[in-house]
Motif scaffolding. Structure first.
Motif, PDB file in Angstrom:
ATOM      1  N   SER A 130       7.269 -27.502   4.077  1.00  0.00           N
ATOM      2  CA  SER A 130       8.552 -27.740   4.733  1.00  0.00           C
ATOM      3  C   SER A 130       8.400 -28.765   5.856  1.00  0.00           C
ATOM      4  O   SER A 130       7.375 -28.838   6.530  1.00  0.00           O
ATOM      5  N   ALA A 131       9.457 -29.584   6.051  1.00  0.00           N
ATOM      6  CA  ALA A 131       9.458 -30.554   7.139  1.00  0.00           C
ATOM      7  C   ALA A 131       9.891 -29.913   8.449  1.00  0.00           C
ATOM      8  O   ALA A 131       9.918 -30.575   9.483  1.00  0.00           O
ATOM      9  N   ILE A 132      10.271 -28.653   8.412  1.00  0.00           N
ATOM     10  CA  ILE A 132      10.716 -27.954   9.612  1.00  0.00           C
ATOM     11  C   ILE A 132       9.503 -27.475  10.398  1.00  0.00           C
ATOM     12  O   ILE A 132       8.598 -26.846   9.859  1.00  0.00           O
ATOM     13  N   ASP A 159      11.773 -12.219   1.733  1.00  0.00           N
ATOM     14  CA  ASP A 159      10.783 -13.127   1.139  1.00  0.00           C
ATOM     15  C   ASP A 159      11.341 -13.935  -0.027  1.00  0.00           C
ATOM     16  O   ASP A 159      10.582 -14.596  -0.738  1.00  0.00           O
ATOM     17  N   MET A 160      12.661 -13.922  -0.219  1.00  0.00           N
ATOM     18  CA  MET A 160      13.210 -14.543  -1.416  1.00  0.00           C
ATOM     19  C   MET A 160      13.451 -16.044  -1.250  1.00  0.00           C
ATOM     20  O   MET A 160      13.236 -16.828  -2.158  1.00  0.00           O
ATOM     21  N   GLY A 161      13.912 -16.486  -0.103  1.00  0.00           N
ATOM     22  CA  GLY A 161      14.165 -17.908   0.086  1.00  0.00           C
ATOM     23  C   GLY A 161      15.514 -18.331  -0.465  1.00  0.00           C
ATOM     24  O   GLY A 161      16.345 -17.511  -0.863  1.00  0.00           O
ATOM     25  N   GLY A 162      15.735 -19.645  -0.476  1.00  0.00           N
ATOM     26  CA  GLY A 162      16.985 -20.205  -0.963  1.00  0.00           C
ATOM     27  C   GLY A 162      17.742 -21.008   0.080  1.00  0.00           C
ATOM     28  O   GLY A 162      18.635 -21.790  -0.255  1.00  0.00           O
ATOM     29  N   LEU A 165      13.800 -27.627   2.327  1.00  0.00           N
ATOM     30  CA  LEU A 165      13.640 -26.188   2.150  1.00  0.00           C
ATOM     31  C   LEU A 165      13.388 -25.503   3.484  1.00  0.00           C
ATOM     32  O   LEU A 165      12.626 -25.998   4.317  1.00  0.00           O
ATOM     33  N   ALA A 166      14.040 -24.369   3.697  1.00  0.00           N
ATOM     34  CA  ALA A 166      13.812 -23.541   4.879  1.00  0.00           C
ATOM     35  C   ALA A 166      13.380 -22.150   4.426  1.00  0.00           C
ATOM     36  O   ALA A 166      13.906 -21.137   4.874  1.00  0.00           O
ATOM     37  N   ASP A 167      12.429 -22.135   3.503  1.00  0.00           N
ATOM     38  CA  ASP A 167      11.945 -20.870   2.949  1.00  0.00           C
ATOM     39  C   ASP A 167      11.297 -20.012   4.028  1.00  0.00           C
ATOM     40  O   ASP A 167      10.829 -20.538   5.054  1.00  0.00           O
ATOM     41  N   PRO A 168      11.249 -18.696   3.831  1.00  0.00           N
ATOM     42  CA  PRO A 168      10.645 -17.812   4.838  1.00  0.00           C
ATOM     43  C   PRO A 168       9.177 -18.155   5.097  1.00  0.00           C
ATOM     44  O   PRO A 168       8.426 -18.468   4.167  1.00  0.00           O
ATOM     45  N   GLY A 181       6.007 -13.911   9.614  1.00  0.00           N
ATOM     46  CA  GLY A 181       5.770 -13.778  11.045  1.00  0.00           C
ATOM     47  C   GLY A 181       6.625 -14.663  11.915  1.00  0.00           C
ATOM     48  O   GLY A 181       6.444 -14.683  13.137  1.00  0.00           O
ATOM     49  N   THR A 182       7.571 -15.394  11.330  1.00  0.00           N
ATOM     50  CA  THR A 182       8.399 -16.309  12.122  1.00  0.00           C
ATOM     51  C   THR A 182       9.880 -15.941  12.019  1.00  0.00           C
ATOM     52  O   THR A 182      10.301 -15.228  11.111  1.00  0.00           O
ATOM     53  N   ILE A 183      10.644 -16.449  12.984  1.00  0.00           N
ATOM     54  CA  ILE A 183      12.103 -16.392  12.944  1.00  0.00           C
ATOM     55  C   ILE A 183      12.584 -17.835  12.874  1.00  0.00           C
ATOM     56  O   ILE A 183      12.066 -18.708  13.576  1.00  0.00           O
ATOM     57  N   LEU A 184      13.573 -18.087  12.028  1.00  0.00           N
ATOM     58  CA  LEU A 184      14.123 -19.435  11.931  1.00  0.00           C
ATOM     59  C   LEU A 184      15.221 -19.597  12.984  1.00  0.00           C
ATOM     60  O   LEU A 184      16.067 -18.726  13.149  1.00  0.00           O
ATOM     61  N   MET A 185      15.187 -20.702  13.699  1.00  0.00           N
ATOM     62  CA  MET A 185      16.171 -20.972  14.754  1.00  0.00           C
ATOM     63  C   MET A 185      16.856 -22.302  14.466  1.00  0.00           C
ATOM     64  O   MET A 185      16.193 -23.271  14.074  1.00  0.00           O
TER      65      MET A 185
END
Length: 327
Positions: free
Chosen positions: A2-4, A218-221, A233-236, A239-243
């Motif tokens: 991921s580029a994130i 853990d599914m993603g999308g 993609l911003a897949d899981p 141990g992290t939280i997406l902000m």
């Protein structure tokens, strides 16, 4: 890959009490860099225990498995708290017009986690303690992040804190004065009729408030739109939280931090497994009467608007004006 970016926020972690001004400034600089890059970031070492997150997912699923006639006893109404059934929300289609035949998603929304908040205690007694615990820790983490963002904008650390005093109605009173919402989301398995490649579970949109914290299974999308228009993609990441940045943070930064548009697609793996997907989003908003406008001065792209009015404008588009009038 991921580029994130993945940001380590251990310096302001909830397990620490000894946070220095230097810690706040360091994390603020990291967040600023990530937000200028794409408007999304993964944060690790945040201090919210995994068992608290897991319990919130488990208890939410217990509620979503109830019959619709039971869940309909707890509808989201004038207090903006409760169950939102499938198909009630309207998001944009993607650029190819691909979207599920209806919004294949249901939610339970929380605006108030105090003792006065509405919960399905009779039919799902585990939901209140699980979501309240996650909500309390999410508020605590968000307030620390707000300090970091304030410093990154060359403001006093208390600048954004002073604008976010009613987050999840922390004992202020019976009438909510802040639109921050903890939303537990359930995407049921896709039916055979809808199981076609490329459909979108949640159409392209930006979030309304200051920023959002997203807890994923853990599914993603999830996909985020980069500055060049491509989807990332911003897949899981365990141990992290997406902000991510919301509309009003873009407003006060005059576009320096972009409210990245995003969508939820259906991965091929999910179509094969025909399984459900869950996520929990914490939408952080300023207090209702806060006037949001660029710190750098008047800008025709970002006219002044109160947090309450902006939220009403966006909710009207999402739910439909007629439904908003009923609220």
């Amino acid at each position: 890959m991921s580029a994130i970016k993945i940001l380590d926020v251990e310096k302001i972690s909830l397990v620490r009490d000894d946070i220095s001004p230097e810690d706040v400034a360091d994390v603020g600089a990291e967040i600023s860099d990530a937000f200028q890059h794409i408007g999304f970031a993964y944060i690790k070492n945040h201090g919210i225990p995994q068992d608290v997150i897991d319990n919130a997912f488990k208890s939410s699923l217990s509620f979503f498995k109830l019959e619709d006639e039971v869940k309909s006893m707890y509808p989201k109404g004038g207090d903006y708290q409760g169950w939102v059934c499938e198909g009630r929300e309207i998001f944009d289609q993607d650029e190819d017009g691909k979207i599920a035949d209806h919004e294949v998603r249901e939610t339970y929304d929380l605006l108030n986690i105090s003792s006065g908040g509405k919960f399905p205690d009779k039919d799902c007694p585990t939901l209140r303690p699980a979501l309240v615990k996650l909500g309390e820790l999410s508020v605590k983490l968000s307030l620390r992040i707000l300090q970091c963002i304030s410093v990154s904008l060359n403001q006093d650390p208390e600048y954004l804190l002073n604008q976010h005093q009613g987050v999840l109605d922390q004992g202020i009173g019976d009438i909510a004065t802040n639109g921050s919402t903890l939303r537990s989301i359930h995407y049921p398995p896709i039916s055979e009729d809808e199981a076609r490649p490329g459909i979108v579970r949640c159409g392209e949109h930006s979030d309304y408030g200051t920023f959002t914290l997203l807890f994923q299974d853990d599914m993603g999308g999830l996909e985020a739109k980069s500055v060049d228009g491509s989807w990332v993609l911003a897949d899981p990441v365990p141990g992290t939280i997406l902000m991510n940045v919301g509309d009003l943070l873009e407003n006060i930064t005059a576009g320096r931090f972009q409210a990245t548009r995003h969508r939820v697609r259906i991965p091929e793996e999910e179509l094969r497994r025909k399984c459900a997907r869950q996520s929990i989003a914490f939408f952080v908003h300023p207090d209702d009467e806060v006037l949001c406008e660029p710190l750098s001065g008047p800008d025709s792209r970002y006219p002044p608007v109160t947090a309450k009015q902006h939220l009403y404008n966006r909710l009207s588009a999402t739910y439909g004006a007629a439904m908003m009038e009923q609220k």
